[in-house]
Design a protein around this motif. Sequence first.
Motif, PDB file in Angstrom:
ATOM      1  N   VAL A 146       3.216   6.643  16.753  1.00 56.17           N
ATOM      2  CA  VAL A 146       2.546   5.600  15.986  1.00 56.17           C
ATOM      3  C   VAL A 146       2.744   5.805  14.478  1.00 56.17           C
ATOM      4  N   CYS A 147       2.238   6.916  13.981  1.00 57.21           N
ATOM      5  CA  CYS A 147       2.108   7.094  12.532  1.00 57.21           C
ATOM      6  C   CYS A 147       3.422   7.166  11.746  1.00 57.21           C
ATOM      7  N   GLU A 189       5.981  12.289   4.955  1.00 59.89           N
ATOM      8  CA  GLU A 189       6.083  11.292   3.896  1.00 59.89           C
ATOM      9  C   GLU A 189       7.225  11.682   2.961  1.00 59.89           C
ATOM     10  N   TYR A 237       6.502   5.042   7.455  1.00 59.83           N
ATOM     11  CA  TYR A 237       6.908   5.873   6.320  1.00 59.83           C
ATOM     12  C   TYR A 237       8.422   6.042   6.237  1.00 59.83           C
ATOM     13  N   SER A 249       6.008   5.513  11.881  1.00 60.08           N
ATOM     14  CA  SER A 249       6.769   4.266  11.805  1.00 60.08           C
ATOM     15  C   SER A 249       6.768   3.631  10.420  1.00 60.08           C
ATOM     16  N   VAL A 281       0.833  -1.200   0.000  1.00 59.99           N
ATOM     17  CA  VAL A 281       0.000   0.000   0.000  1.00 59.99           C
ATOM     18  C   VAL A 281       0.871   1.254   0.000  1.00 59.99           C
ATOM     19  N   LEU A 282       2.044   1.153   0.611  1.00 58.73           N
ATOM     20  CA  LEU A 282       2.934   2.312   0.668  1.00 58.73           C
ATOM     21  C   LEU A 282       4.030   2.247  -0.404  1.00 58.73           C
ATOM     22  N   SER A 283       3.768   1.480  -1.469  1.00 63.21           N
ATOM     23  CA  SER A 283       4.833   1.264  -2.455  1.00 63.21           C
ATOM     24  C   SER A 283       5.298   2.566  -3.116  1.00 63.21           C
ATOM     25  N   LYS A 284       4.372   3.512  -3.330  1.00 67.47           N
ATOM     26  CA  LYS A 284       4.776   4.788  -3.949  1.00 67.47           C
ATOM     27  C   LYS A 284       5.734   5.547  -3.038  1.00 67.47           C
ATOM     28  N   MET A 344      -1.535  16.610   8.997  1.00 63.48           N
ATOM     29  CA  MET A 344      -0.878  15.308   8.864  1.00 63.48           C
ATOM     30  C   MET A 344      -0.060  14.980  10.101  1.00 63.48           C
ATOM     31  N   CYS A 345      -0.165  13.724  10.546  1.00 66.89           N
ATOM     32  CA  CYS A 345       0.452  13.309  11.789  1.00 66.89           C
ATOM     33  C   CYS A 345       1.843  12.715  11.577  1.00 66.89           C
ATOM     34  N   HIS A 346       2.365  12.802  10.367  1.00 62.25           N
ATOM     35  CA  HIS A 346       3.661  12.193  10.067  1.00 62.25           C
ATOM     36  C   HIS A 346       4.205  12.841   8.806  1.00 62.25           C
TER      37      HIS A 346
END
Lengths: 122, 225
Positions: free
Chosen positions: B131-132, B101, B136, B134, B15-18, B97-99
């Motif tokens: 939490v979030c 990218e 990315y 981690s 899901v995070l491949s991009k 946004m909590c993190h």
Amino acid sequence: MHELSIALSLVEIVEEAARRAGAERVVAVHLRLGAMSGVVREALEFCFPLAAQHTLVEGARLEIETVPLVLACDPCGRDVQPEEGSFRCPFCGAPSMHIRQGRELEVTGIEVPDPEPAMEER
Amino acid sequence: MSTVSTRLLEIRTGVLSKNDQLAARLRERFQEAGVLALNFVSSPGSGKTALLERTLTELVRAGRRPAALVGDLATDNDARRLERSGALVRQIQTRDMCHLEAEMISAHLEAAGWNLAELDYLFIENVGNLVCPSGYDLGEQVRVVLLSVTEGEDKPVKYPVLFNSADVAIITKLDLAEACGIDLALMRRNIKEVRPGITIFETSARTGAGMDVWMAWLMARCVEG
């Protein structure tokens, strides 16, 4: 809560795959979710329909397979499931960083309507 | 709803491949330019900015060229604070946004116009959140988790995913350890319980305690890199 951005990426991937297959909508999405993925299942289930709105994925079922944490234990030579919050082998107590599974956050497949049986009904 | 006959299409895509692909490209750029990128993660108030302030100041004084990208939901308070060190600093306002990218890192590096080849270090201060961030990858070579003595010994076992993803842990606010009655040995044990083999530093940005060991590690990493 980062599950909404996760859900948006998920919908984007699924929509692309559905378009490539020539599907007009998606019935179900199959996802593998590791215990160490950092994603809260309930939060993702909540966000998914929101992210899917006005896309080919709207109304699709989200089927999540939870994948437990499994480590490779060097001294034991086997794959083990540690206790929560620990990276120790439950048999010999050795710590391990060889994660066999548990980090998954992966779309494994999607279900799209099959046009052929509908044709037969007519 | 009538039952629809369906066919299953296998995909097998992360899901995070991009994000992961973009992060991999960033990591290549950092490596080619000889810049060591570090991603600082922790809960809010653990002392990331104070530690960075001192770290950047000492690096500039030692003739090194550090830069920092600082993530917060709002304000540029941290960037203004860190700029006083003489390092290149740019604030990333994530709004809701909590993190961070990889895309944000890429966009802000471009907007800042920094020449990576002229830098030795790129510090990325992630949004305070255990939490979030981690999942990315930001293209960093080193992920640093901070844990202040005021947070309790068992934080690592409560948040194993983030602690497990780190390469280095820094216990901060050491000057408050006694006042908090913290069991430092237990805290270290708990960090290693969820991340066996991790390198641990203990610092106080206020008194400077432990900073020499952390700085020596940073200097050595840069020369090697």
